[in-house]
Design an enzyme around this catalytic site. Structure first.
Site, PDB file in Angstrom:
ATOM      1  CE1 TYR A   1      -4.222  -1.125  -0.149  1.00 30.68           C
ATOM      2  CE2 TYR A   1      -3.735  -2.441   1.788  1.00 30.68           C
ATOM      3  CZ  TYR A   1      -4.562  -2.122   0.733  1.00 30.68           C
ATOM      4  OH  TYR A   1      -5.739  -2.794   0.560  1.00 30.68           O
TER       5      TYR A   1
ATOM      6  CG  ASP B   1      -7.849  -3.073  -5.886  1.00 31.61           C
ATOM      7  OD1 ASP B   1      -7.282  -2.730  -4.831  1.00 31.61           O
ATOM      8  OD2 ASP B   1      -8.121  -4.259  -6.150  1.00 31.61           O
TER       9      ASP B   1
ATOM     10  CG  HIS C   1      -9.181  -5.146  -2.552  1.00 30.56           C
ATOM     11  ND1 HIS C   1      -8.152  -4.239  -2.601  1.00 30.56           N
ATOM     12  CD2 HIS C   1      -9.251  -5.528  -1.259  1.00 30.56           C
ATOM     13  CE1 HIS C   1      -7.650  -4.068  -1.381  1.00 30.56           C
ATOM     14  NE2 HIS C   1      -8.303  -4.855  -0.546  1.00 30.56           N
TER      15      HIS C   1
HETATM   16  O1  173 Z   1      -9.521  -5.445   1.982  1.00 32.34           O
HETATM   17  C1  173 Z   1      -9.106  -4.938   3.015  1.00 32.34           C
HETATM   18  O2  173 Z   1      -9.719  -5.031   4.074  1.00 32.34           O
HETATM   19  C2  173 Z   1      -7.856  -4.200   2.952  1.00 32.34           C
HETATM   20  O3  173 Z   1      -7.160  -4.328   1.997  1.00 32.34           O
HETATM   21  C3  173 Z   1      -7.449  -3.282   4.013  1.00 32.34           C
HETATM   22  C4  173 Z   1      -7.040  -2.015   3.666  1.00 32.34           C
HETATM   23  C5  173 Z   1      -6.680  -1.133   4.661  1.00 32.34           C
HETATM   24  C6  173 Z   1      -6.730  -1.510   5.985  1.00 32.34           C
HETATM   25  C7  173 Z   1      -7.131  -2.792   6.327  1.00 32.34           C
HETATM   26  C8  173 Z   1      -7.486  -3.673   5.333  1.00 32.34           C
END
Ligand code: 173
Length: 512
Positions: free
Chosen positions: A240, A268, A360
């Protein structure tokens, strides 16, 4: 670092207000008073543990080094004398008693025959909030179901009389050997399902010779996961991208230094989708006036822990950032979350190593198409416009200049046949996420081991029944995907999947 002071539990307990707030995590005492307004999850949850031991609440949603990295050293007050700490009173509710009874009533693993079975047991034995977080998907969860249903629109054209005494379903992924054409894809917050979280996946991946993609938002620390791997075990990393590019650079370069073999940049999730099943849990659990709006500290808690810990993700991420990634690392770069051929071709033109055609797990844009459907159009356009070849097998995505561009999909995969369909259509490998979470949430490490063994057995049988002796013989002619884009065709319903799917609930009047 040795702790200079040993404090008593009674001393810590005195600091239990917003203006003077200490907490205990893993036997260490921290002064979090000044940090309260900055906590991504809001101050309220910390205040609940003011003066107390917050370890049990902290563990599932924070990497172990979160405090060390975020709290100034002078706020680390010392350690606590364990004998003096008052146990946080754990009230065992009737609901929890009933859950524990259901845990006792799990069938033996030998009776778990397929990945659907893990999901069925997980639904019954998991803590309700963890189940809601793992299983939830965006809006009306249409894409979530479509991901699985799309495989129903592809049928096999098996070959016969090919002496399938010996079959081999191993392959290579980004040049690395894998015993199966799958990888364990990245999923956040592993400790919500089991205290060992992602380590369960690392260990089972080593045993079965498959690759794990480590998530940025793992509950276990990145180094802890890397340290748990066997020498030579191949791992990928899901990224991320932080608004602070220096942090991103540090994470990426550290991952490369630790031996990560592929960087999967999630594209995404500029904002987290609305997972209402998850939100409704928080609604039940908290003061309703606190939910669905930003708190006084400006943190939007309407989407629970996930929203709170995702605030660092940069919605400004853009194609123009790609050269920067290429300048800071030599790892192969793959975009995770591509959903149409135009973006796949652009990724190819940008010099990337591949794309994951993914929505996702249906958790982002509802009515996004399934990865397997997008795969068909992406393969067709990469052939037509850029001359790539996708003969199926172990080396799809060969460009005329010798370069490779690999396609992956994930979402809705429950059977080896789902995977073989994707391989026939041009994927290098397929990501499997939730089923492994359900496996360790219901049966711990043995669950993941068993889940991988089930897939392995399914591959062996289906390779024989399709008439392929090795992955190179899984070719496009072995499937009929002519209906893939027709979302209206009538297909038999999948009873196992449907039995597990939990219908969304709607708002109700509160009990009078
Ligand atoms: O899908 C999710 O829950 C995920 O990718 C996510 C994104 C940020 C924080 C926690 C989970």
């Amino acid at each position: 670092m040795s702790d200079p002071r040993v404090l008593s539990g009674q001393e810590v307990a005195k600091h239990n207000t917003r203006d003077d707030c200490w907490i205990i995590v893993h036997g260490k005492v921290y002064d979090v008073t000044e940090f309260l307004p900055d906590h991504p999850g809001g101050s309220r949850i910390i205040l609940k543990y003011a003066g107390k031991d917050a370890t049990a609440e902290y563990d599932p949603i924070h990497p172990p080094d979160a405090i060390e990295t975020n709290l100034k050293p002078e706020k680390h007050l010392g350690s606590v004398d364990p004998g003096t700490v008052e146990k946080v009173e754990v009230v065992i509710t009737d609901e929890e008693m009933a859950r524990q009874k259901r845990v006792e009533a799990r069938p033996p693993l030998s009776e778990i025959l397929n990945l659907h079975d893990f999901e069925a047991i997980a639904k019954d034995v998991m803590h309700i909030k963890s189940w809601a977080y793992y299983s939830s998907a965006a809006d009306d969860e249409i894409t979530n179901r479509e991901n699985h249903a799309a495989f129903h629109r592809i049928w096999f054209r098996p070959r016969i009389l090919r002496n399938v005494t010996n079959v081999d379903w191993s392959t290579t992924i980004l040049g690395h050997e894998s015993k199966m054409p799958i990888y364990i894809t990245a999923t956040a917050l592993g400790k919500l399902g089991h205290p060992d979280g992602e380590l369960n996946l690392t260990r089972a991946a080593a045993k079965h010779g498959v690759i794990q993609m480590i998530p940025t938002l793992a509950s276990c620390g990145f180094d802890e996961i890397m340290d748990a791997a066997k020498p030579g075990q191949v791992q990928f990393f899901q990224l991320y991208v932080n608004k602070d590019r220096e942090i991103t650079k540090r994470i990426v370069q550290h991952a490369e230094k630790r031996g990560i073999k592929g960087l999967f940049i999630t594209v995404d999730a500029p904002q987290l989708g609305r997972r209402e099943k998850d939100m409704r849990q928080k609604f039940d659990a908290e003061d309703p006036s606190e939910v669905s709006k930003a708190g006084s500290d400006g943190v939007d808690r309407s989407q629970g822990a996930a929203r709170a810990i995702s605030s660092f993700i940069d919605p400004g991420l853009d194609w123009s950032d790609i050269p920067w990634f290429q300048s800071i690392t030599k790892m192969p770069l793959i975009l995770k979350g591509v959903q149409c051929w135009e973006d796949a071709v652009q990724a190819y033109d940008a010099g990337l190593a591949g794309v994951v055609l993914s929505n996702h797990g249906g958790r982002q844009l509802d009515f996004a198409r399934s990865g397997i459907e997008v795969l068909v159009e992406v393969v067709s356009k990469l052939k037509e416009l850029r001359g790539l070849s996708f003969p199926g097998g172990t080396k799809p995505g060969q460009a005329p200049n010798g370069r490779r561009f690999e396609l992956f999909i994930d979402g809705g995969v429950r059977r080896a046949t789902d995977v073989l369909k994707a391989i026939a259509l041009g994927a290098s490998a397929v990501g499997v996420g939730r089923p492994f979470l359900y496996a360790f949430s219901s049966y711990g490490p043995e669950g993941v081991d068993h889940a991988l063994q089930i897939l392995n057995d399914e591959f062996e049988m289906n390779m024989r029944l399709i008439g392929a002796r090795h992955i190179g013989e899984i070719v496009p002619e072995m499937v009929d995907a002519s209906n893939i884009g027709l979302h209206m065709v009538s297909v038999p319903s999948d009873n196992l999947y449907e039995a597990n799917y939990e219908r969304l609930a709607i708002a109700r009047l509160r009990d009078a």
